[in-house]
Structures are given as structure tokens and as C-alpha cells.
Design a protein around this motif. Sequence first.
Motif, mmCIF file in Angstrom:
data_model
loop_
_atom_site.group_PDB
_atom_site.id
_atom_site.type_symbol
_atom_site.label_atom_id
_atom_site.label_comp_id
_atom_site.label_asym_id
_atom_site.label_seq_id
_atom_site.Cartn_x
_atom_site.Cartn_y
_atom_site.Cartn_z
ATOM 1 N N THR A 235 45.483 9.386 -30.502
ATOM 2 C CA THR A 235 44.937 8.051 -30.744
ATOM 3 C C THR A 235 44.677 7.772 -32.224
ATOM 4 N N ARG A 236 44.776 8.774 -33.077
ATOM 5 C CA ARG A 236 44.553 8.492 -34.494
ATOM 6 C C ARG A 236 45.605 7.532 -35.041
ATOM 7 N N TRP A 237 46.810 7.536 -34.421
ATOM 8 C CA TRP A 237 47.857 6.630 -34.905
ATOM 9 C C TRP A 237 47.620 5.212 -34.410
ATOM 10 N N ILE A 238 46.937 5.061 -33.289
ATOM 11 C CA ILE A 238 46.494 3.722 -32.878
ATOM 12 C C ILE A 238 45.434 3.236 -33.866
ATOM 13 N N ASP A 239 44.507 4.120 -34.231
ATOM 14 C CA ASP A 239 43.520 3.781 -35.267
ATOM 15 C C ASP A 239 44.230 3.315 -36.537
ATOM 16 N N TRP A 240 45.273 4.049 -36.915
ATOM 17 C CA TRP A 240 46.006 3.747 -38.156
ATOM 18 C C TRP A 240 46.531 2.321 -38.121
#
Length: 310
Positions: A235-240
Motif C-alpha cells: 500500500t505504500r505505492w497507493i500512498d505515493w
Amino acid sequence: MPGVAHYRLRYQSTNLEMSLGEFAIGRSSSCSLALADGLVSRKHAVLHVGPDAVVVEDLGSRNGVAVNGVRINGPRRLTHMDRIYIGSQELVLIDADKLRDGTKETAEYVVCESCGAINGAAKRRCGECGKRLSSTAGETIASTNSRVDSSSHAWGAEDTRTARALDVIAGIASKAIAMGRFEEAQRILMPHLDTLLERALAHQPLSDSEKDDAETLFHGATTYALQLAQGMRDTRWIDWVFRMHTATERLMEADTIEALHNLVRTNKYSKPHYLRAYLHVIQKRAAHYGASQRFLVRRLEGLEQVVSAH
């Protein structure tokens, strides 16, 4: 000593001694260094090792060879701490004499505590494993003949010409994604995507090139982040994606919003604060949007309801 090679090749956490003569690199077990990488040809490149110089040559490989981020078109003489990119692998040439003489010219290098890879001192994340670097971590190595700066090194996170960097690695990262090798793609892309986000948060231009290059860069980086979010289930790439659009105050494109609707469901994404911060920025501009843009805002508001329900 004349006639004796004093060069090493740094690969991952190992320094490989190279004798005078030819040092072949490829996927074949007959090579001096065999790389288990689908992006590497069987006989990809050769290093011609002499007593006073090392020259790298591409052997007609599919994906080519890059030195310090620039693809070579013929034999290229290397200097101390030059980085050679073959497939998705990074190799660093080390001149043992330069490590011993203790002189320092312009750049320092830090060894990653996690994997032992050599990185430029300005780098925020390790180019090998992606771990965040500490400025005091590991040993620091002085460079004498290798001037690494933002105009010459297009692969590291310290590079300000991020558009050029992503152009160089785009083919390799895309092939890794197409082959389902998302961890490899993440390792390649993470330093560059992190640099883009940091520049956006600092309100710096994403590219030093023309506006069209910046637009292409933004779209390409967003696409990569969405692909990593899907492939890595991270999910860090959704955050990004949310943070990048917030920092640049850009209204998301329809395909980005649709991709996020799918990702927040499959990943059970439950961090509404990044999305709410983005919506706050976008809703302030809603009065100036046309009908199609207002529809996109409503789709984003619907996305917030999905995220909040998790």
C-alpha cells in the motif's frame, strides 16, 4: 606493480578480483561472472582488463550496457567507481590503488548496512536493495577519478535529471514487470520514484527539461507506482500516488482513479488521511472545473467512502 591488474568488480556485497585479460559477463555459466537475470544475454558484455585501464564492451546484447546511466554504443574506458548496468544488475569498478591512496576529489561513497552495496553519499536509498541509507552508516569510500554529479550520473537517487534517469531504466523496469518480477522492478524504480516525490513535496520542478517532458515523466511514474502497488500488494505505492498528486495539485486522470478503485479493494487499503488531504486540495478548485472534471472529483469522493469503510 607493472603488469599486474589491480581492479576489482563490486557485485552486490562481493569484490571480485579481475586478472589481466578478458572478464566476460552474461547469463551463461561459461562467463567469468554469470548473472541469473532474464534481462541479461548469455554473453552480454566483456571487460578488457589491462594493467592500467579497464574497457567495457557490449557483445551485441538485447538490452545493452549503460555506464553511469548512459547507454554505450562502443567500447568505453572505465574509471574508479564507475557503475556498469547490465540487465537490472549494478556493478561497480574499483581501482584498489585509489582506495589505498586516501586522496579525495569530489565525491564520497557509503556502503549500505543491509546489503553491502556501494552508494553515492548523496543517495537516500540503496540502489541495490532499496533500503534507506544513513549518512553515517557503514564505511565511507573516497573517490578520486570518478566525478559523480547530477549531470553525469543518471541512475542514482541523487540525480536531479530524473526524467533522463527514468528514460534509461524504463525498458528494463517494464520488462521486469511484464515477467512478473515485481521485486526486481521495485528495486530498480524505488530510488527514482522516491526522488520524484521528494522534489514534488519540496515544490521543485520534476524535470529540468521542457514542460512536456515533465508531463510524460509524471504520467510514467504514476503508472509504475500503480503497477508496483498491484504486483507487490504494497500500500505504500497507493500512498505515493495520493501524495504525489497532492504535492503537485493535479487532478487525477480517469484511468488512475479507476485503477485506485480496484487497488483499494484488493489491498483493503484503510489509510484515508492521504486521500482526504488530496481531496481537500482538489475540492478547493472544483468551482473552476468543467463537467468532466467534476465527474472525476465525484469518483474520488466515492473512493474515499470505499477507503473509510475498510
